[in-house]
Design a protein around this motif. Structure first.
Motif, PDB file in Angstrom:
ATOM      1  N   LEU A  14      -7.061   2.927  -1.452  1.00  0.00           N
ATOM      2  CA  LEU A  14      -6.407   1.533  -1.894  1.00  0.00           C
ATOM      3  C   LEU A  14      -6.396   1.713  -3.413  1.00  0.00           C
ATOM      4  O   LEU A  14      -5.201   1.237  -3.978  1.00  0.00           O
ATOM      5  N   VAL A  15      -7.387   2.000  -4.114  1.00  0.00           N
ATOM      6  CA  VAL A  15      -7.582   1.989  -5.874  1.00  0.00           C
ATOM      7  C   VAL A  15      -6.190   2.806  -6.274  1.00  0.00           C
ATOM      8  O   VAL A  15      -5.813   2.633  -7.108  1.00  0.00           O
ATOM      9  N   GLN A  16      -6.121   4.088  -5.578  1.00  0.00           N
ATOM     10  CA  GLN A  16      -5.231   5.030  -5.893  1.00  0.00           C
ATOM     11  C   GLN A  16      -3.630   4.543  -5.387  1.00  0.00           C
ATOM     12  O   GLN A  16      -2.861   5.520  -5.836  1.00  0.00           O
ATOM     13  N   GLY A  17      -3.491   3.763  -4.545  1.00  0.00           N
ATOM     14  CA  GLY A  17      -2.303   3.428  -3.917  1.00  0.00           C
ATOM     15  C   GLY A  17      -1.828   4.416  -2.852  1.00  0.00           C
ATOM     16  O   GLY A  17      -0.536   4.318  -2.591  1.00  0.00           O
ATOM     17  N   GLU A  21      -1.464   6.940   3.428  1.00  0.00           N
ATOM     18  CA  GLU A  21      -2.452   8.012   3.957  1.00  0.00           C
ATOM     19  C   GLU A  21      -3.350   7.162   4.853  1.00  0.00           C
ATOM     20  O   GLU A  21      -3.812   7.532   5.857  1.00  0.00           O
ATOM     21  N   ILE A  22      -3.273   5.892   4.346  1.00  0.00           N
ATOM     22  CA  ILE A  22      -4.282   4.913   5.454  1.00  0.00           C
ATOM     23  C   ILE A  22      -3.389   4.570   6.735  1.00  0.00           C
ATOM     24  O   ILE A  22      -4.089   4.556   7.570  1.00  0.00           O
ATOM     25  N   TRP A  49      -4.963  -7.163  -2.214  1.00  0.00           N
ATOM     26  CA  TRP A  49      -3.536  -6.861  -1.824  1.00  0.00           C
ATOM     27  C   TRP A  49      -3.107  -5.929  -1.163  1.00  0.00           C
ATOM     28  O   TRP A  49      -2.287  -5.725  -0.448  1.00  0.00           O
ATOM     29  N   ARG A  50      -3.507  -4.834  -1.747  1.00  0.00           N
ATOM     30  CA  ARG A  50      -3.290  -3.424  -1.290  1.00  0.00           C
ATOM     31  C   ARG A  50      -3.761  -3.505   0.338  1.00  0.00           C
ATOM     32  O   ARG A  50      -3.148  -2.711   1.164  1.00  0.00           O
ATOM     33  N   ALA A  51      -4.879  -4.007   0.244  1.00  0.00           N
ATOM     34  CA  ALA A  51      -5.507  -4.217   1.808  1.00  0.00           C
ATOM     35  C   ALA A  51      -4.748  -4.763   2.656  1.00  0.00           C
ATOM     36  O   ALA A  51      -4.460  -4.672   4.096  1.00  0.00           O
ATOM     37  N   VAL A  52      -3.934  -5.802   2.135  1.00  0.00           N
ATOM     38  CA  VAL A  52      -2.945  -6.705   2.962  1.00  0.00           C
ATOM     39  C   VAL A  52      -1.880  -5.682   3.455  1.00  0.00           C
ATOM     40  O   VAL A  52      -1.278  -5.719   4.588  1.00  0.00           O
ATOM     41  N   ARG A 203       3.140  -2.557  -5.071  1.00  0.00           N
ATOM     42  CA  ARG A 203       1.693  -2.376  -4.897  1.00  0.00           C
ATOM     43  C   ARG A 203       0.950  -2.405  -6.291  1.00  0.00           C
ATOM     44  O   ARG A 203      -0.136  -1.870  -6.329  1.00  0.00           O
ATOM     45  N   ASN A 204       1.589  -3.587  -6.981  1.00  0.00           N
ATOM     46  CA  ASN A 204       0.572  -4.032  -8.042  1.00  0.00           C
ATOM     47  C   ASN A 204       0.358  -5.578  -8.175  1.00  0.00           C
ATOM     48  O   ASN A 204       1.478  -6.119  -7.889  1.00  0.00           O
ATOM     49  N   LEU A 205      -0.456  -5.702  -8.585  1.00  0.00           N
ATOM     50  CA  LEU A 205      -1.028  -7.409  -8.830  1.00  0.00           C
ATOM     51  C   LEU A 205      -0.462  -7.609 -10.215  1.00  0.00           C
ATOM     52  O   LEU A 205      -1.238  -7.164 -11.209  1.00  0.00           O
TER      53      LEU A 205
END
Length: 226
Positions: A14-17, A21-22, A49-52, A203-205
């Motif tokens: 998530l940190v790396q976007g 892969e997830i 938000w990326r987790a969402v 993919r950015n807040l």
């Protein structure tokens, strides 16, 4: 892979976007969806938000082989919103909407629930959930049935007067998504509203203001009208 190791791995992605892969991981590890839920409580709002978003991607990847599990996941998302739950899962509307927008046929009943949360939530709950419920409307507007917007639109417009700037900002964004940005022509106060608001895009807040967002939406409405 243990639950803690899975969560750590997912957070790094998530940190790396690395959301693709997830999604690939979710195809073989159904527990990915549950771990992503846990990561919506992360102290980093960008990770949240990326987790969402990743949750929707993971549900989509899993839907071909385990559609019943995906439906059950949606039920688990809705449960903490209900009065009977007692849990506090503030990102449930966003997660429901992201999954529903990607799987409108499989999750048809849940799409309707998420879209109408702004109508159905109790007043005391809506105070907390309104920004997410507004985001859900904007995210789902393209996949709901014709006519669903009639009861929701007045509540979106009402939210322009909310004391919470995040709610005002999400109402502005939502109007743009549903093609009603022209409403802002009669709200010069919002065009000059410098209260901060966060919005998740690409993919950015982003941190912006209600006013900048309102001007952006109004400009898009004017361009569309021209």
């Amino acid at each position: 892979m243990s639950s803690s190791t899975l969560k750590e791995t997912l957070r790094e992605h998530l940190v790396q976007g690395n959301l693709e892969e997830i999604a690939d991981m979710a195809q073989s590890r159904r527990k990915v969806l549950g771990s992503l839920l846990a990561l919506t409580f992360d102290p980093d709002p960008g990770v949240v938000w990326r987790a969402v978003e990743a949750q929707g991607m993971g549900a989509e990847a899993l839907s071909d082989t385990s559609p019943s599990y995906v439906r059950e996941h949606m039920r688990r998302l809705y449960w903490p919103i209900t009065e009977e739950s007692g849990a506090c899962f503030w990102r449930a509307p966003e997660c429901m909407a992201e999954c529903g927008a990607r799987l409108p046929r499989l999750l048809k009943a849940h799409v309707s629930i998420a879209f109408h949360l702004i109508e159905t939530l109790e007043v005391e709950d809506l105070e907390h959930f309104r920004p997410g419920a507004l985001w859900a409307v904007g995210r789902l507007v393209e996949v709901v049935e014709d006519g669903d917007l009639a009861g929701v639109l007045p509540l979106v417009v009402d939210a322009l007067n909310d004391k919470n700037p995040q709610s005002r900002g999400m109402a502005v964004w939502c109007l743009g998504e549903i093609g009603e940005g022209k409403v802002l022509a009669d709200r010069p106060d919002l065009l000059e509203d410098e209260a901060p608001v966060d919005i998740y895009r690409d993919r950015n807040l982003e941190r912006t203001t209600v006013g900048r967002l309102a001007r952006e939406v109004q400009d898009e409405a004017l361009a569309g009208a021209g």
